[in-house]
Design an enzyme around this catalytic site. Structure first.
Site, PDB file in Angstrom:
ATOM      1  CG  MET A  90      31.656  35.428  39.302  1.00 46.07           C
ATOM      2  SD  MET A  90      33.578  35.488  40.170  1.00 46.07           S
ATOM      3  CE  MET A  90      33.250  34.514  41.687  1.00 46.07           C
ATOM      4  NE  ARG A  91      29.267  30.700  34.449  1.00 45.44           N
ATOM      5  CZ  ARG A  91      28.488  29.450  34.989  1.00 45.44           C
ATOM      6  NH1 ARG A  91      28.614  28.229  34.862  1.00 45.44           N
ATOM      7  NH2 ARG A  91      27.314  29.991  35.769  1.00 45.44           N
ATOM      8  CG  HIS A 142      42.923  35.737  42.375  1.00 48.01           C
ATOM      9  ND1 HIS A 142      41.440  35.439  42.452  1.00 48.01           N
ATOM     10  CD2 HIS A 142      43.323  35.392  43.711  1.00 48.01           C
ATOM     11  CE1 HIS A 142      41.250  34.637  43.445  1.00 48.01           C
ATOM     12  NE2 HIS A 142      42.350  34.723  44.341  1.00 48.01           N
TER      13      HIS A 142
HETATM   14  C1  GRF Z   1      37.840  41.581  41.072  1.00 43.40           C
HETATM   15  O1  GRF Z   1      38.038  42.080  42.403  1.00 43.40           O
HETATM   16  C2  GRF Z   1      38.749  40.556  40.465  1.00 43.40           C
HETATM   17  O2  GRF Z   1      39.798  40.486  41.124  1.00 43.40           O
HETATM   18  C3  GRF Z   1      37.968  39.409  40.600  1.00 43.40           C
HETATM   19  O3  GRF Z   1      36.406  39.939  40.579  1.00 43.40           O
HETATM   20  C4  GRF Z   1      36.153  41.069  41.010  1.00 43.40           C
HETATM   21  C5  GRF Z   1      35.360  41.506  39.852  1.00 43.40           C
HETATM   22  O4  GRF Z   1      34.955  42.644  40.270  1.00 43.40           O
HETATM   23  N1  GRF Z   1      38.253  38.439  39.694  1.00 43.40           N
HETATM   24  P1  GRF Z   1      34.370  43.809  39.126  1.00 43.40           P
HETATM   25  O5  GRF Z   1      32.977  43.228  38.535  1.00 43.40           O
HETATM   26  O6  GRF Z   1      35.197  44.037  38.067  1.00 43.40           O
HETATM   27  O7  GRF Z   1      33.944  45.151  39.876  1.00 43.40           O
END
Ligand code: GRF
Length: 195
Positions: A89-90, A108
């Site tokens: 998330m960065r 994504h």
């Molecule tokens: C996924 O849906 C990905 O597309 C997005 O963040 C989510 C991460 O899910 N970038 P996880 O932590 O792999 O369950």
């Protein structure tokens, strides 16, 4: 031939990380999990699988440059060649993007360029579109703006909630990401004799 050494970056649950770990056909070896959230479930997943972790709390550093310099050292020490973001998330700094030299992919949960950034699933539901999907793309300095490698559509059903749509999107993600990673690495290895 030894497998390509890669790091996976994640901040939360890590279901995509798990899908990569569980995929027996993966042509790379996950040698490091990078996590910026010391309480994340993904750390437990890595520990259970015996994968080394690099966990840090960005709040403990003065700047992004400072924590990324430390991170870079860990990546170099682990001899990481490719980086795969999976729910990290960065935004990476230009430093890391440059060092990564087109060797960083992200997954994504939308059909980019639609719905970039956070809450992509919620954005799609609120927009009232009939379909959304999954995109795997190279990482550049923008927010989900890098070159697209693969996309797959997911239909939005009339009664979908964020939860039900996320479940169907993630099912696609867990199949698509390992597949695309393999395709990209196999293609890359034809031109790069160093791996
Ligand atoms: C996924 O849906 C990905 O597309 C997005 O963040 C989510 C991460 O899910 N970038 P996880 O932590 O792999 O369950």
């Amino acid at each position: 031939m030894s497998k390509i050494r890669v790091a996976v970056f994640a901040s939360g649950d890590g279901s995509n990380f798990q899908a990569l770990l569980d995929n027996e056909d993966l042509v790379c070896e996950i040698v490091l999990l990078v996590c910026d959230n010391p309480g994340a479930k993904v750390i437990e997943r890595a520990e259970n699988a015996g994968i080394p972790t690099y966990v840090f709390d960005p709040n403990e550093y003065k700047s992004k440059l400072e924590y990324e310099l430390h991170l870079l050292k860990a990546l170099v020490n682990a001899e990481v060649r490719w980086m795969f973001l999976a729910g990290y998330m960065r935004i990476l700094s230009p430093l890391l993007v440059e060092v990564g030299e087109d060797r960083i992919l992200n997954i994504h949960p939308s059909l980019l360029p639609a719905f970039p950034g956070k809450d992509a699933i919620k954005q799609a539901l609120e927009a009232g579109v009939e379909k959304t999907g999954v995109t795997v793309h190279y990482v550049d300095e923008g927010i989900d703006t890098g070159r697209i490698v693969a996309q797959e559509e997911v239909e939005i059903l009339p009664n979908d909630t964020e939860k039900t749509l996320k479940e169907r999107i993630q099912r696609v993600e867990h199949r698509l990401y390992p597949q695309v990673i393999n395709d990209v690495l196999i293609e890359f290895s034809k031109y790069d004799k160093g791996i």
